[in-house]
Scaffold this motif. Structure first.
Motif, PDB file in Angstrom:
ATOM      1  N   ILE B 390       0.843  -1.196   0.000  1.00 34.32           N
ATOM      2  CA  ILE B 390       0.000   0.000   0.000  1.00 34.32           C
ATOM      3  C   ILE B 390       0.876   1.241   0.000  1.00 34.32           C
ATOM      4  O   ILE B 390       0.574   2.237  -0.651  1.00 34.32           O
ATOM      5  CB  ILE B 390      -0.914   0.012   1.241  1.00 34.32           C
ATOM      6  CG1 ILE B 390      -1.874  -1.163   1.207  1.00 34.32           C
ATOM      7  CG2 ILE B 390      -1.681   1.318   1.329  1.00 34.32           C
ATOM      8  CD1 ILE B 390      -2.634  -1.337   2.493  1.00 34.32           C
ATOM      9  N   GLY B 391       1.977   1.172   0.726  1.00 28.16           N
ATOM     10  CA  GLY B 391       2.840   2.353   0.834  1.00 28.16           C
ATOM     11  C   GLY B 391       2.627   3.081   2.138  1.00 28.16           C
ATOM     12  O   GLY B 391       2.647   4.309   2.191  1.00 28.16           O
ATOM     13  N   VAL B 392       2.399   2.317   3.213  1.00 29.38           N
ATOM     14  CA  VAL B 392       2.234   2.922   4.523  1.00 29.38           C
ATOM     15  C   VAL B 392       3.615   3.346   5.035  1.00 29.38           C
ATOM     16  O   VAL B 392       4.588   2.633   4.834  1.00 29.38           O
ATOM     17  CB  VAL B 392       1.592   1.901   5.481  1.00 29.38           C
ATOM     18  CG1 VAL B 392       1.560   2.414   6.903  1.00 29.38           C
ATOM     19  CG2 VAL B 392       0.200   1.564   5.011  1.00 29.38           C
ATOM     20  N   GLY B 397       7.609   0.293   0.829  1.00 31.85           N
ATOM     21  CA  GLY B 397       6.706   0.786  -0.212  1.00 31.85           C
ATOM     22  C   GLY B 397       6.467   2.276  -0.131  1.00 31.85           C
ATOM     23  O   GLY B 397       6.319   2.957  -1.147  1.00 31.85           O
ATOM     24  N   PHE B 398       6.465   2.796   1.082  1.00 33.17           N
ATOM     25  CA  PHE B 398       6.239   4.230   1.245  1.00 33.17           C
ATOM     26  C   PHE B 398       7.354   5.027   0.581  1.00 33.17           C
ATOM     27  O   PHE B 398       7.107   6.035  -0.087  1.00 33.17           O
ATOM     28  CB  PHE B 398       6.169   4.575   2.733  1.00 33.17           C
ATOM     29  CG  PHE B 398       6.088   6.051   2.995  1.00 33.17           C
ATOM     30  CD1 PHE B 398       4.905   6.736   2.799  1.00 33.17           C
ATOM     31  CD2 PHE B 398       7.200   6.755   3.407  1.00 33.17           C
ATOM     32  CE1 PHE B 398       4.834   8.090   3.016  1.00 33.17           C
ATOM     33  CE2 PHE B 398       7.140   8.113   3.630  1.00 33.17           C
ATOM     34  CZ  PHE B 398       5.952   8.780   3.438  1.00 33.17           C
ATOM     35  N   GLY B 472      12.304   0.617   4.904  1.00 35.20           N
ATOM     36  CA  GLY B 472      11.422   1.767   5.040  1.00 35.20           C
ATOM     37  C   GLY B 472      11.986   2.774   6.014  1.00 35.20           C
ATOM     38  O   GLY B 472      11.577   3.928   6.049  1.00 35.20           O
ATOM     39  N   LEU B 473      12.920   2.329   6.842  1.00 31.20           N
ATOM     40  CA  LEU B 473      13.514   3.230   7.835  1.00 31.20           C
ATOM     41  C   LEU B 473      14.859   3.750   7.359  1.00 31.20           C
ATOM     42  O   LEU B 473      15.137   4.947   7.424  1.00 31.20           O
ATOM     43  CB  LEU B 473      13.707   2.477   9.155  1.00 31.20           C
ATOM     44  CG  LEU B 473      12.438   2.173   9.925  1.00 31.20           C
ATOM     45  CD1 LEU B 473      12.732   1.276  11.104  1.00 31.20           C
ATOM     46  CD2 LEU B 473      11.786   3.459  10.408  1.00 31.20           C
ATOM     47  N   ASP B 474      15.677   2.823   6.889  1.00 29.11           N
ATOM     48  CA  ASP B 474      17.020   3.211   6.483  1.00 29.11           C
ATOM     49  C   ASP B 474      17.111   3.088   4.971  1.00 29.11           C
ATOM     50  O   ASP B 474      17.175   1.994   4.433  1.00 29.11           O
ATOM     51  CB  ASP B 474      18.034   2.284   7.155  1.00 29.11           C
ATOM     52  CG  ASP B 474      19.454   2.681   6.813  1.00 29.11           C
ATOM     53  OD1 ASP B 474      19.614   3.648   6.035  1.00 29.11           O
ATOM     54  OD2 ASP B 474      20.382   2.057   7.312  1.00 29.11           O
TER      55      ASP B 474
END
Lengths: 497, 496, 152
Positions: B390-392, B397-398, B472-474
């Motif tokens: 979804i890209g949360v 994906g975000f 998604g974090l790094d």
């Protein structure tokens, strides 16, 4: 470890504890209360520092250059965190009575996601930039979803679908676009007193960006994207109380104020004609939602529409763009939270004790449940804005601000809606205390559960009654001891250069 | 003798030689262990190549010491190294998962053949990336394609056979189109070496033949890429193939096809030819947007979840092509980043379904109702992958969506950003209906009780799920590498 | 007119290629029989082989093999070779084509074994019937069926 991080992690640790204590309800609820107490201790311990002008900070991941997961405690966030953490412990106590009284299933899951939701709320309150705000805003949506659909019935799934659908659609569709636009134009998403737009986005574009933000923050329930709030009323009442009177909706209006003050800068916005529409949309929402509320017989739905209306007070007060009305908006976050949670607690207590959900069933119930209905009356008065309740102070500041900038439309709306509020709350109080009790099962709404006869009920379980009495007392107390929230709200305005 | 200078050749030769050895091993466990070892070795080699390119810059390797343009040249530049790492990493991750899942889904006597096909497919995919010769690329393309047809045909039921057959027909047509295009280019320039071609083709810019060649190559590769509306083969192939195969192909095969498109467009033809001649970029943009919406919309209605994910792949390919079609370094970086992130999320999702299938023998959404209570860890990983899809925020994906939208803004096409957002809302629907079914509905009446998937499936699955969160974090590695590859590509093309 | 005719005749190899290509492509698309599709695919590929080889041909050239060392050694020897590379490429492509065809045929054998037919229309019908049965299974017994005591 950074104390701010501890505040985020505390509820999560509590969540793990809740999971571990899955099989022992007493231990599980004990963990919940302990965690809530630990959180209060941490958050309230931070208040003196912030009041003295301190702005504790912490940052973690730099996800994209210029975009990091960062926290900074500023006055408005402090106020919000104080309210949320303070009411969490009360709501937890209330939940224990409610969940046990109603023999709800999956209680571990319930307490777990309750804790996660609070962690997300604290994250929203302390976020230092739009990105962090967005992250925790979304986390809050996802964490509350299992609570909304707690019952697992077809109706709950349907409600959950509406809830999630609207909130995710608006936040990803509009809010994220607005954030990326802001970042692309200005190179920052940092909340800065006086705003960050500068000369990068001007004229009609400001109006468009404001549109994206205001409707992107679906949790502020501006019409026509308010539908998720009544839909979420399928949740157990403690959820409705804490999340849909405090955490979720307040995260919405908190974000609204935050964006107006720290992204747009209220002075810049006041000089932009294309941003005026917000005042009228919010004003319209106040009146229309009140009118809808009058027609609702289901008590929780009436409260939900009342919430829609009250939330738009905050949005409208922020949209007046006067210093005093912004103070009023910030205060209203606290005032409405206390008042509305009392009302929801009362509704839940009635459901637990009497299994009544409809306004038309409440005749004479005040004599059976004096504490509950007394608290309900206090909450209702606060909604209307009658002294000595907290609602009076916030409305007072809103009106002062509106007079200052001669926003007669806002003055008119506040006056009219006060009358409407009175019209849909006072009859409930009147009927509860002064009308005779109707014979049992005289109407089609009467419910029987577990073949129990609830006609001879008294008050709800004592933890619930204590909780709602406390919040009602808080509503009055905030009227007399409004200095700290006022100080915080004023600091928010004075920080503007 | 040190092997270091020959890393480029070893990357391809090791799995190629391993394939016949695998046939000799016969025993399923041995074949698995061997294939896994080879995959891990390849992964290490690809990291070595990446390191080499990062320190010394792009380099060539002449196969058999025949100098280009007569001999076949392997060319490792930033983009190729980035792709090699992705492919071999996905291969290794999928192999770690494969043993139990393959045992459950493929006949015992055929298991060693599966691992042989897998190794050949890996060879082909890596070869397509590393080669610097347009015809050699075709050969590797067919190696990977033929082995993937065979792997798909090993899937459940007879539908796998027809799926493989249709893929074979369309894949061969696509490959043949590619050969036609290459032949036309050869007739203009007399060379097949990509570096040579990029030098000679600008002189042939006016010829109609070149335009025809570009058209043939684009359509041919788009067929392999399953770019809307040439995606018909993909849903069947992914839904009937064994779960491991779906995961492997979804995370590598279409990605390599995209790589081929990028390589030919930007290195061989040159980006300026794309913007000045026939409107390739515009056509790609339109098809990409159509893919984003139609793929997601169809995915919503699929009861078979593997099929749903397959349609979602069609949509996600749209995002990648969209980034490429912006013809900007930022767009390319975003497209390449999504290529990597999508490999992570799709592998995670398909493997989660593989674990469900392992216990439940079905991935139909109706059969999976209430499954989350019985398989909490598996479904937890599915939710993580779904959120990433979804890209949360805080998922990989975000980051993809963020950069894609940013690239659209930079291009002045803000409406593209709006379309990206709208289409990801469709992803919310097709992911969330699974969550709703698995978590909120009761188990169907009379459904057998199932247990959580075994550890050997859960460990690689959660490895991928955590990778989705980590990246998604790094983003310093993922976006850093994508940006580096994109800029190197544009700099080499003289566009930066 | 003569001019146009001349162009057509001069490029006769391309015309053969195009005609073969279209025939092959048509068969792939239009025929429902799975073997015939493969045959069409073969014709399609063959046209491409011809394209390559005719492009590589040099008018009057001989096969690109060493004639004899004596002939080579003569300084006036102007041996004209056709381009060997295209032939080599096509040799590879033919191998690939054979592999594709054999895999395709193997698939058809398996399809015939499990479906009992190799007509695409019939296969599609059978698949659809299967889908419907699956849907019925998942819908579960209707309330009437349960009432009658015949759970499916």
């Amino acid at each position: 470890m950074n104390p701010l991080l501890w505040m985020l992690v505390t509820p999560l640790i509590g969540g793990v504890g809740i999971l571990l204590a899955n099989r022992q309800p007493n231990a599980r609820e004990g963990v919940t209360i302990l965690t809530a107490a630990a959180l209060i201790w941490q958050v309230w311990g931070l208040a003196p520092e912030v009041l003295a002008g301190g702005r504790p900070e912490a940052s973690f991941f730099e996800i994209v250059p210029g975009i990091e997961l960062a926290f900074r405690v500023e006055p408005l966030g402090m106020l919000f965190a104080l309210v949320a953490s303070g009411l969490w412990i009360i709501a937890s106590a209330y939940s224990i009575g409610y969940m046990r009284g109603n023999h709800e299933k999956h209680q571990t899951r319930f307490y777990l996601f309750f804790a996660v939701s609070i962690a997300a709320t604290i994250g929203v309150a302390f976020s230092a930039n739009l990105f962090t705000l967005f992250v925790f805003y979304e986390a809050l949506t996802l964490a509350t979803y299992p609570l909304v659909t707690h019952a697992g019935s077809a109706k709950a799934r349907q409600g959950g679908r509406t809830y999630l659908g609207i909130l995710i659609a608006t936040s990803i569709g509009l809010l994220l676009t607005a954030i990326i636009w802001t970042w692309w134009a200005t190179g920052t998403t940092e909340f800065t007193p006086g705003g960050i737009l500068g000369q990068e986005i001007v004229g009609p574009e400001v109006g468009l960006l404001l549109f994206l933000f205001m409707f992107g923050i679906g949790k502020a329930a501006l019409m026509p994207i308010h539908r998720w709030l009544p839909a979420a009323m399928v949740a157990p009442t403690p959820v409705s109380a804490l999340l849909h009177a405090v955490a979720v909706v307040k995260a919405g209006v908190f974000s609204v104020i935050k964006v107006i003050v720290y992204v747009f800068g209220w002075e810049n916005l006041a000089a932009t004609p294309s941003a005026e529409w917000l005042l009228y949309v919010a004003g319209g929402t106040i009146v229309v939602a009140s009118l809808i509320a009058m027609r609702q017989d289901n008590l929780k739905r009436r409260l939900a529409y009342s919430t829609v209306s009250q939330l738009s007070y905050v949005t409208m007060a922020a949209a007046i763009l006067a210093p005093l009305s912004l103070v009023g908006a910030a205060l209203h976050i606290a005032a409405h939270a206390l008042g509305k949670i009392t009302l929801f607690f009362a509704a839940g207590a009635i459901h637990t004790a009497a299994h009544k959900d409809y306004v038309s069933q409440l005749d004479g119930i005040g004599r059976r449940m004096p504490w509950t209905m007394g608290a309900f009356a206090v909450g209702a008065l606060s909604m209307i804005g009658v002294p000595p309740t907290a609602g009076f102070i916030s409305k007072w500041y809103m009106l002062l601000g509106a007079y200052d900038v001669q926003a007669w439309f806002a003055v008119g709306v506040i006056t009219l809606s006060t009358l409407l509020n009175a019209a849909y709350f006072l009859p409930i109080v009147y009927a509860a205390f002064f009308k005779p009790e109707k014979p049992v099962h005289a109407d089609g709404h009467a419910h029987t559960h577990h073949n129990h006869d609830y006609s001879n009920h008294g008050e709800a379980p004592w933890p619930s009654v204590v909780a709602l009495t406390l919040t009602a007392a808080g509503t009055v107390a905030l009227f007399f001891f409004a200095e700290m929230p006022l100080d915080l709200a004023r600091q928010m305005i004075e920080a503007t250069p | 003798m040190t092997l270091l200078p020959h890393l480029a050749a070893l990357q391809v030769v090791i799995p190629l030689l391993a394939a016949p050895i695998c046939i000799m091993l016969r025993r399923p466990g041995l074949a698995w262990g061997f294939a896994t070892l080879v995959s891990l070795t390849d992964f290490v080699i690809s990291l070595g190549l990446l390191w080499q390119v990062q320190t010394d810059g792009p380099f060539s390797y002449a196969i058999g010491n025949w100098a280009a343009p007569w001999g076949i040249e392997y060319r490792v530049d930033a983009l190729a190294a980035y792709m090699l790492v992705i492919i071999s990493a996905m291969g290794a991750a999928v192999m770690l998962f494969a043993r139990r899942s393959i045992e459950a889904e493929i006949e015992h006597a055929r298991i060693y053949l599966f691992y042989t096909c897998y190794l050949l497919c890996l060879t082909g995919l890596l070869g397509m990336v590393i080669t610097g010769d347009a015809f050699n690329l075709f050969v590797f393309l067919e190696i990977s394609a033929l082995s993937s047809y065979a792997m798909i045909a090993l899937g459940r039921g007879r539908r796998a056979l027809t799926a493989a057959y249709h893929y074979l027909i369309l894949g061969t047509v696509g490959a043949t189109f590619y050969v036609i295009g290459v032949g036309l280019v050869y007739s203009l320039t007399g060379t097949l070496n990509m570096a040579d071609l990029s030098r000679l083709l600008p002189q042939a810019a006016g010829y109609r033949t070149l335009e025809v060649a570009l058209a043939f190559i684009t359509v041919g590769v788009a067929l392999k890429l399953a770019l809307f509306p040439l995606h018909k083969w993909l849903p069947d192939a992914y839904s009937y193939a064994p779960s491991v195969v779906s995961a492997f192909l979804a995370s590598t095969a279409t990605k390599v096809a995209l790589y081929v498109l990028i390589r030919l467009f930007f290195t061989v033809f040159g980006a300026s030819y794309l913007t000045e001649g026939i409107p390739v970029a515009e056509v790609l943009l339109v098809t990409a947007i159509a893919a984003m919406f139609s793929g997601s919309a169809v995915a919503i209605w699929q009861a078979d979840l593997k099929r749903s994910l397959a349609y979602s792949s069609v949509a996600q390919i749209g995002y990648m092509v969209l980034g490429v079609a912006l013809i900007s370094a930022a767009g390319m970086a975003a497209g390449l980043l999504h290529l990597f992130n999508h490999a992570l999320m799709k592998a995670c999702l398909f493997l989660a379904l593989g674990a469900v299938f392992y216990r439940l023998k079905s991935v139909n959404i109706r059969d999976m109702e209430g499954i989350a209570r019985q398989m909490p860890l598996t479904m937890g990983a599915f939710v993580v992958g779904g959120l990433s899809l979804i890209g949360v925020p805080l998922t990989a994906g975000f980051i993809s969506k963020w950069y894609l939208m940013l690239a659209s803004f930079q291009d002045g096409r803000w409406w593209l950003a709006v379309l990206i957002v709208l289409s990801s809302l469709l992803a919310v629907v097709y992911v969330w209906r699974v969550v709703e079914a698995a978590y909120l509905r009761p188990r169907p009446h009379g459904a057998p009780a199932v247990r959580e998937a075994p550890m050997s499936l859960l460990a690689p699955l959660w490895g991928l799920a955590l990778a989705n969160i980590w990246f998604g974090l790094d983003t310093s590695y993922s976006y850093g590498a994508a940006q580096w590859a994109a800029e190197a590509l544009f700099r080499a093309g003289g566009l930066l | 007119m003569d001019n146009l005719l001349q162009i057509i005749i001069d490029h006769y190899n391309y015309w053969i290629v195009i005609i073969l290509m279209m025939i092959g492509f048509y068969v792939v698309i239009a025929r429902g029989n799975l073997v015939k599709k493969l045959v069409g695919l073969n014709i399609f590929q063959t046209s491409v082989f011809l394209l390559y080889i005719s492009v590589g041909n040099v008018m009057g050239g001989t096969a690109p093999i060493l004639v004899s060392e004596a002939a080579e050694a003569r300084p006036d020897a102007q041996v004209l070779y056709t381009n060997p590379l295209t032939s080599v490429l096509i040799l590879t492509a033919i191998v690939v084509g054979v592999a594709t065809t054999s895999l395709g045929l193997a698939l058809v054998v398996r399809i015939k074994e499990s479906y009992g037919t190799m007509e695409e229309d019939e296969i599609i019908d059978m698949d659809q019937a299967e889908d419907k049965a699956e849907r019925d299974r998942l819908r579960g017994p209707t309330p009437e069926e349960i009432a009658e005591g015949h759970p499916s």
